[in-house]
Design a protein around this motif. Structure first.
Motif, PDB file in Angstrom:
ATOM      1  N   ASN A  22       0.836  -1.206   0.000  1.00 42.61           N
ATOM      2  CA  ASN A  22       0.000   0.000   0.000  1.00 42.61           C
ATOM      3  C   ASN A  22       0.871   1.256   0.000  1.00 42.61           C
ATOM      4  O   ASN A  22       0.905   2.003   0.987  1.00 42.61           O
ATOM      5  CB  ASN A  22      -0.887   0.014   1.252  1.00 42.61           C
ATOM      6  N   HIS A  24       0.524   4.099  -1.121  1.00 42.48           N
ATOM      7  CA  HIS A  24      -0.212   5.356  -0.939  1.00 42.48           C
ATOM      8  C   HIS A  24      -0.417   5.708   0.539  1.00 42.48           C
ATOM      9  O   HIS A  24      -0.720   6.853   0.861  1.00 42.48           O
ATOM     10  CB  HIS A  24      -1.576   5.271  -1.639  1.00 42.48           C
ATOM     11  N   ALA A  27       2.072   8.482   2.477  1.00 45.67           N
ATOM     12  CA  ALA A  27       1.866   9.913   2.219  1.00 45.67           C
ATOM     13  C   ALA A  27       0.659  10.473   2.974  1.00 45.67           C
ATOM     14  O   ALA A  27       0.515  11.685   3.090  1.00 45.67           O
ATOM     15  CB  ALA A  27       1.675  10.129   0.719  1.00 45.67           C
ATOM     16  N   ARG A  28      -0.178   9.607   3.535  1.00 44.06           N
ATOM     17  CA  ARG A  28      -1.400  10.060   4.208  1.00 44.06           C
ATOM     18  C   ARG A  28      -1.211  10.332   5.691  1.00 44.06           C
ATOM     19  O   ARG A  28      -2.131  10.793   6.357  1.00 44.06           O
ATOM     20  CB  ARG A  28      -2.514   9.034   4.036  1.00 44.06           C
ATOM     21  N   TYR A  32      -6.180   7.857   8.740  1.00 42.97           N
ATOM     22  CA  TYR A  32      -6.720   7.750   7.384  1.00 42.97           C
ATOM     23  C   TYR A  32      -8.197   8.134   7.371  1.00 42.97           C
ATOM     24  O   TYR A  32      -8.940   7.772   8.284  1.00 42.97           O
ATOM     25  CB  TYR A  32      -6.563   6.328   6.858  1.00 42.97           C
TER      26      TYR A  32
END
Length: 58
Positions: A22, A24, A27-28, A32
């Motif tokens: 994962n 992505h 960067a979060r 979440y």
């Protein structure tokens, strides 16, 4: 290697696999929003360790 170091290494390996599956997520940040899809990779079960007795007789 002491048991706590093994469990720390296992957690780190699981975390690395999770982030690899994962990319992505990194960067979060650590919280979440609803609806973020997370793929959970297969993680090997930890190997059982023998018991030790701290008090009393065996």
């Amino acid at each position: 290697m002491p048991t706590h170091e093994k469990s720390t290494a296992q957690r780190r390996q699981a975390q690395d696999r999770l982030l690899a599956a994962n990319p992505h997520l990194a960067a979060r940040g650590s919280v979440y929003p609803a609806g973020v899809l997370i793929t959970l990779p297969e993680v090997a079960e930890p190997v059982a360790v023998g018991q030790i007795r701290l008090w009393g007789r065996t």
